[in-house]
Structures are given as C-alpha cells and as structure tokens.
Design a protein around this motif. Structure first.
Motif, PDB file in Angstrom:
ATOM      1  N   LEU A 122       0.830  -1.202   0.000  1.00 27.89           N
ATOM      2  CA  LEU A 122       0.000   0.000   0.000  1.00 27.89           C
ATOM      3  C   LEU A 122       0.867   1.255   0.000  1.00 27.89           C
ATOM      4  N   VAL A 123       1.883   1.277   0.847  1.00 32.16           N
ATOM      5  CA  VAL A 123       2.791   2.431   0.907  1.00 32.16           C
ATOM      6  C   VAL A 123       3.526   2.615  -0.419  1.00 32.16           C
ATOM      7  N   TYR A 124       3.951   1.494  -1.010  1.00 34.42           N
ATOM      8  CA  TYR A 124       4.719   1.540  -2.255  1.00 34.42           C
ATOM      9  C   TYR A 124       3.847   1.968  -3.439  1.00 34.42           C
ATOM     10  N   SER A 125       2.664   1.375  -3.556  1.00 38.33           N
ATOM     11  CA  SER A 125       1.816   1.628  -4.720  1.00 38.33           C
ATOM     12  C   SER A 125       1.144   2.998  -4.683  1.00 38.33           C
ATOM     13  N   LEU A 126       0.669   3.418  -3.515  1.00 45.55           N
ATOM     14  CA  LEU A 126      -0.070   4.679  -3.426  1.00 45.55           C
ATOM     15  C   LEU A 126       0.840   5.891  -3.263  1.00 45.55           C
ATOM     16  N   PHE A 127       1.942   5.718  -2.510  1.00 45.61           N
ATOM     17  CA  PHE A 127       2.776   6.879  -2.191  1.00 45.61           C
ATOM     18  C   PHE A 127       4.191   6.795  -2.773  1.00 45.61           C
ATOM     19  N   GLY A 128       4.507   5.685  -3.440  1.00 42.04           N
ATOM     20  CA  GLY A 128       5.841   5.543  -4.015  1.00 42.04           C
ATOM     21  C   GLY A 128       6.931   5.504  -2.974  1.00 42.04           C
ATOM     22  N   GLY A 129       6.601   5.031  -1.771  1.00 43.38           N
ATOM     23  CA  GLY A 129       7.564   5.030  -0.674  1.00 43.38           C
ATOM     24  C   GLY A 129       7.964   3.634  -0.251  1.00 43.38           C
ATOM     25  N   SER A 130       8.953   3.586   0.618  1.00 41.84           N
ATOM     26  CA  SER A 130       9.448   2.326   1.163  1.00 41.84           C
ATOM     27  C   SER A 130       9.087   2.236   2.637  1.00 41.84           C
ATOM     28  N   ALA A 131       8.516   1.104   3.024  1.00 40.96           N
ATOM     29  CA  ALA A 131       8.208   0.867   4.435  1.00 40.96           C
ATOM     30  C   ALA A 131       9.274   0.001   5.088  1.00 40.96           C
ATOM     31  N   ALA A 132      10.356  -0.303   4.348  1.00 35.52           N
ATOM     32  CA  ALA A 132      11.440  -1.124   4.882  1.00 35.52           C
ATOM     33  C   ALA A 132      12.501  -0.216   5.493  1.00 35.52           C
ATOM     34  N   PRO A 133      12.870  -0.435   6.740  1.00 35.10           N
ATOM     35  CA  PRO A 133      13.885   0.412   7.369  1.00 35.10           C
ATOM     36  C   PRO A 133      15.210   0.343   6.606  1.00 35.10           C
ATOM     37  N   GLY A 134      15.773   1.514   6.312  1.00 33.83           N
ATOM     38  CA  GLY A 134      17.080   1.565   5.667  1.00 33.83           C
ATOM     39  C   GLY A 134      17.082   1.433   4.174  1.00 33.83           C
ATOM     40  N   VAL A 178      15.604   2.979   0.580  1.00 39.31           N
ATOM     41  CA  VAL A 178      14.923   4.148   0.010  1.00 39.31           C
ATOM     42  C   VAL A 178      14.811   3.968  -1.498  1.00 39.31           C
ATOM     43  N   ILE A 179      13.833   4.655  -2.091  1.00 39.02           N
ATOM     44  CA  ILE A 179      13.556   4.543  -3.522  1.00 39.02           C
ATOM     45  C   ILE A 179      14.049   5.801  -4.211  1.00 39.02           C
ATOM     46  N   GLY A 180      14.937   5.609  -5.177  1.00 43.33           N
ATOM     47  CA  GLY A 180      15.477   6.718  -5.934  1.00 43.33           C
ATOM     48  C   GLY A 180      14.747   6.924  -7.240  1.00 43.33           C
ATOM     49  N   ARG A 181      15.369   7.685  -8.121  1.00 39.34           N
ATOM     50  CA  ARG A 181      14.780   7.926  -9.436  1.00 39.34           C
ATOM     51  C   ARG A 181      14.779   6.643 -10.250  1.00 39.34           C
ATOM     52  N   GLU A 222      20.419   1.581  -0.260  1.00 37.32           N
ATOM     53  CA  GLU A 222      20.496   1.520   1.197  1.00 37.32           C
ATOM     54  C   GLU A 222      20.847   2.912   1.714  1.00 37.32           C
ATOM     55  N   GLN A 223      20.138   3.347   2.737  1.00 30.74           N
ATOM     56  CA  GLN A 223      20.359   4.684   3.279  1.00 30.74           C
ATOM     57  C   GLN A 223      21.791   4.860   3.782  1.00 30.74           C
ATOM     58  N   PHE A 224      22.388   3.785   4.304  1.00 27.57           N
ATOM     59  CA  PHE A 224      23.763   3.852   4.810  1.00 27.57           C
ATOM     60  C   PHE A 224      24.720   4.346   3.743  1.00 27.57           C
ATOM     61  N   TYR A 225      24.612   3.808   2.521  1.00 30.70           N
ATOM     62  CA  TYR A 225      25.540   4.193   1.456  1.00 30.70           C
ATOM     63  C   TYR A 225      25.289   5.622   0.985  1.00 30.70           C
ATOM     64  N   ASP A 248      20.805   8.575  -9.950  1.00 33.74           N
ATOM     65  CA  ASP A 248      19.478   8.089  -9.586  1.00 33.74           C
ATOM     66  C   ASP A 248      19.188   8.205  -8.094  1.00 33.74           C
ATOM     67  N   LEU A 249      19.970   8.972  -7.373  1.00 37.83           N
ATOM     68  CA  LEU A 249      19.718   9.146  -5.941  1.00 37.83           C
ATOM     69  C   LEU A 249      18.330   9.742  -5.710  1.00 37.83           C
ATOM     70  N   PRO A 250      17.680   9.396  -4.608  1.00 36.46           N
ATOM     71  CA  PRO A 250      16.357   9.973  -4.331  1.00 36.46           C
ATOM     72  C   PRO A 250      16.447  11.473  -4.106  1.00 36.46           C
ATOM     73  N   LYS A 251      15.372  12.172  -4.369  1.00 38.32           N
ATOM     74  CA  LYS A 251      15.348  13.620  -4.176  1.00 38.32           C
ATOM     75  C   LYS A 251      15.580  14.021  -2.728  1.00 38.32           C
ATOM     76  N   SER A 252      15.309  13.101  -1.819  1.00 39.42           N
ATOM     77  CA  SER A 252      15.487  13.400  -0.398  1.00 39.42           C
ATOM     78  C   SER A 252      16.948  13.367   0.041  1.00 39.42           C
ATOM     79  N   ALA A 253      17.846  12.857  -0.798  1.00 36.69           N
ATOM     80  CA  ALA A 253      19.260  12.789  -0.431  1.00 36.69           C
ATOM     81  C   ALA A 253      19.818  14.195  -0.246  1.00 36.69           C
ATOM     82  N   SER A 254      20.584  14.385   0.804  1.00 33.05           N
ATOM     83  CA  SER A 254      21.077  15.733   1.127  1.00 33.05           C
ATOM     84  C   SER A 254      22.041  16.279   0.085  1.00 33.05           C
TER      85      SER A 254
END
Length: 429
Positions: A121-133, A135-138, A144-147, A199-205
């Motif tokens: 539901l989170v992935y299909s409706l909001f394009g997000g990841s519910a898995a800790p660590g 993230v979904i990029g372009r 992995e958020q660590f990298y 292809d990093l996500p827009k949320s990347a600093s």
C-alpha cells in the motif's frame, strides 16, 4: 398399576415432551446458519484459529521450532524478536509484557502477509518504502540509506596518519603472504550511491551536488601505489565499464554489483597475479529474464505482495574449457557481501578453487558478525556454513594458495578484516 408401570409412563411422557424441544433446538440452529450469518461464523472461526495457532507456536518455539505453523512466504530481513525476560524488574518496567506481545505477533501465520499488504500500500499509493534503511530513488532504483549517507558526507578530508598505517598494514600482509608462497590481491568494491549518483532519491542531502562530490578514493589509491600493494580498483572499473556495458552493473533492486561487475573484478584480480593459481578468468555474459539472488536483495527487503523483478540484469558463463589442474587450488577470501558475486565468478576460472569465504557483516547494533562458508570447486552457491574461529581461520590460511581481501569504498581503511588477516598471517609457523 404398579410403581414400575407408573415410572415407565412418566418417562414416556417426558420423552414425548422433550421431542418438540429438541426439534425446536435444531430449527433454531439451522436459522443461525443462514447466509447472512455465515461471515460472522467465518470471522469467529478465523480468530479462534489465530488464537490457537499463536498458542501452539509459542509452546513449540523454544524446543521444537520445526513444528511451528509458518507462512508459505516469510518476510525478508526481519530480525528474530528477543526472548522475554522474566525477572521482576523487567515485569514491573513492562519489558516482559512488550517482549511477549512482540513474540506472539511475529509468530502469527498471518503476520507476514499483513506486513506485505501494508508495504504494498505504501509503495503503490505513495511511491515510498516501508522497509527500514531502504529508500527509492529515481527510475525505481533502490538504495540503502547507509551508502547514501556515507556518500553525501564525503568532503575530501583525509586522516593521513590513519591512511599511512592502513597502507603499511596491507603491505605487510602482502609481504607475509608472498614469503609463505601465497598469492595476494586486495580488492576495493564499489558503492552504488557513489557510482550511480544520478538516480539518488530527491530526499538525499547531496542530490544537487552529487556530480561534484569529492572523489574519496584518490588518496587511498596513492597510498596503495606508494606502498606497492597489488590491488583491484572496483570503483574505477565500474566507472569505466558502465559506459560500455549494455546492462547496468548495479541492478535496480539490488545494493550490490551484479554478476558481470563481480566477474570483471575477479578477472582483474587473476590478471594482477604473476602466476594465478586459478588461471586467468574469462567469461561470457547475457541478459537474464528475471533478477535473482543479490540482484534483488533490496527488492526482497521491501517485502511487497507483488514485487517486480523483471528489470535488466545479467548472467555469466564460462568462456573456454577448464584447465589441466593437478588439484583444485584453495582460495581464502575475507571481506563483506560484495565478495559473493566475485567468488561466484571464480568458479568459472580455468582451475575452479575450493573457496573459504570469511564474511564480515555489520549487525543492527553496529557490531560485526563473522561467518565462514566453504564452497566446493565449481559451486557458485553460498556453500556450507562452518565454524568461524581463529583456529579455523589459521587452518584455512595455512592451506590457501590465493588470498583475496576486500573492503568496500564506503568503509575503506576502517574494517576489521585487515587487522584479522595480519594477525592470522603472523600466527603461521
């Protein structure tokens, strides 16, 4: 009329009077089973099943875990809940109750599908990841958020004393290995965030300055060259080959390089040796119909109901015939998870080695978990898990023909495998 006759008549009258009552009870029960009430009974039965299944799983978990009622599609990357503490302090603080609640919830057969439904539901409706660590990029790229955090934190600063000590240690390892008749190569593996920053996500600093992020490895390469260490530069290899390869060397749903990336690194490792005990690797590659194994490790961690694994990735094969090998050489590999694909490629070499893979993995509490796996010659799977003790490492090292030491660029010069290998070489007679 006798007393016995009176009793029989009374009994017969009672039976006659009870018949209508029984009939009325049957009629009432049948009325309860109307189609309108069936969902209620179905829900009640399902709840009762879950309750009994949880009790059963809780009862057999410790002593007979194979008897648990399990989901046919278990979750990936979910840590086993810690056992409940039954001390008075833990009970008063609520720790015991919380642990019991978590254990009962995880043991439920419907827990996996419930998590997958929520994640989908989170992935299909909001394009997000519910898995800790994760993230979904372009373009649907998973990271992995660590990298990402490590790549975005690069500022060009260098600790020259630490760098000098690190390169000196690697030089000592190489000298000790060669003195004992063993080939040695050091491998730097790449980071997806650093090598595919587009292809990093827009949320990347650092998404706006990704192209101008300082090249972290420049001083490390210079230190290795000065120390005379024989090494394979995986990040430079990826930067060169990504323009030539028809398929991305990091798959969309994976955090590791694909089989072609690992094979290119292993090929360079065999070429770097004056006389490679496994021969010089050559391989073929072709597109694969579906991502498997490490090519979908992050996709699996998303735990979706309908994961899409049909994206570009590759499979490799042997080029040429096997060599004339008097015995299978022994390869000792120490490093992280990026070694998996490189070692799978080594099984296609002219002389496929027996591989002892010492796997260093960072745990959730930031400790290092060490595993030891052995692959028979030609076995591209994970192989058999064995003991991970100092004695076992020493025995592997004493019999090894070829030593491969790996660090990922994200944690280069900070990992434990470098020091562990030097200590083990010094213990050899």
């Amino acid at each position: 009329m006798s007393d016995d006759m009176d009793k029989r008549i009374e009994t017969d009258e009672t039976a006659v009077g009870a018949a209508p009552l029984r009939a009325a009870g049957v009629i009432a029960f049948v009325k309860l089973l109307t189609p309108a009430r069936l969902p209620i009974f179905g829900c009640a039965g399902f709840i009762a099943f879950l309750f009994l299944a949880n009790l059963w799983n809780f009862a057999v978990e410790r002593d007979w875990p194979k008897l648990r009622i399990r989901s046919a599609w278990p979750l990936y990357g979910v840590a086993k809940p810690k056992p409940a503490s039954w001390t008075l302090d833990a009970f008063l603080s609520g720790e015991t109750q919380k642990a019991v609640s978590e254990n009962l919830g995880r043991m439920s057969p419907v827990f996996p599908i419930s998590v997958r439904a929520k994640n989908q539901l989170v992935y299909s409706l909001f394009g997000g990841s519910a898995a800790p660590g994760v993230v979904i990029g372009r373009n649907g790229q998973l990271y992995e958020q660590f990298y990402i955090d490590e790549f975005c934190a690069r500022d060009g600063a260098v600790d020259s004393s630490r760098l000098s000590a690190w390169s000196s240690t690697l030089r000592d390892i190489q000298n000790l290995a060669q003195a004992r008749g063993k080939s040695f190569v050091y491998l730097i593996s790449p980071s997806k965030a650093a090598r595919y920053p587009e292809d990093l996500p827009k949320s990347a600093s650092c998404v706006a300055r990704a192209a101008s992020t300082p090249e972290k490895l420049t001083p490390h390469r210079a230190a290795l060259d000065t120390a005379g260490v024989r090494y394979v530069d995986g990040p430079a290899l990826i930067a060169t080959e990504k323009r030539r390869q028809p398929i991305p060397l990091f798959p969309r749903g994976g955090t590791h390089w694909n089989s072609v990336g690992g094979a290119l690194a292993m090929r360079d490792a065999t070429r770097a040796l004056p006389a490679s005990p496994i021969g010089v690797l050559d391989f073929t590659s072709a597109s694969a119909p579906e991502a498997v194994g490490t090519d979908r490790d992050l996709l699996d961690l998303l735990n979706l109901l309908w994961p899409d694994a049909h994206y570009p990735t590759a499979a490799i094969g042997r080029a040429g015939e096997k060599g004339d090998c008097p015995r299978p050489p022994r390869l000792l590999a120490l490093g992280g998870s990026f070694l998996h694909e490189a070692l799978a490629a080594a099984t296609l070499a002219p002389c496929p080695p027996q591989i002892d893979y010492w796997f260093y993995m960072r745990t959730e509490d930031n400790n290092i978990e060490l595993g030891h796996y052995r692959r028979a010659p030609g076995d591209a799977s994970n192989g058999e898990r064995l003991r991970a003790t100092s004695d076992e490492l020493d025995e592997n090292l004493a019999r090894a023909d070829f030593i491969l030491l790996e660090e990922n660029e994200s944690s280069i010069a900070t990992t434990k495998q470098v020091g562990h290998l030097l200590e083990a070489l010094r213990r050899l007679p």
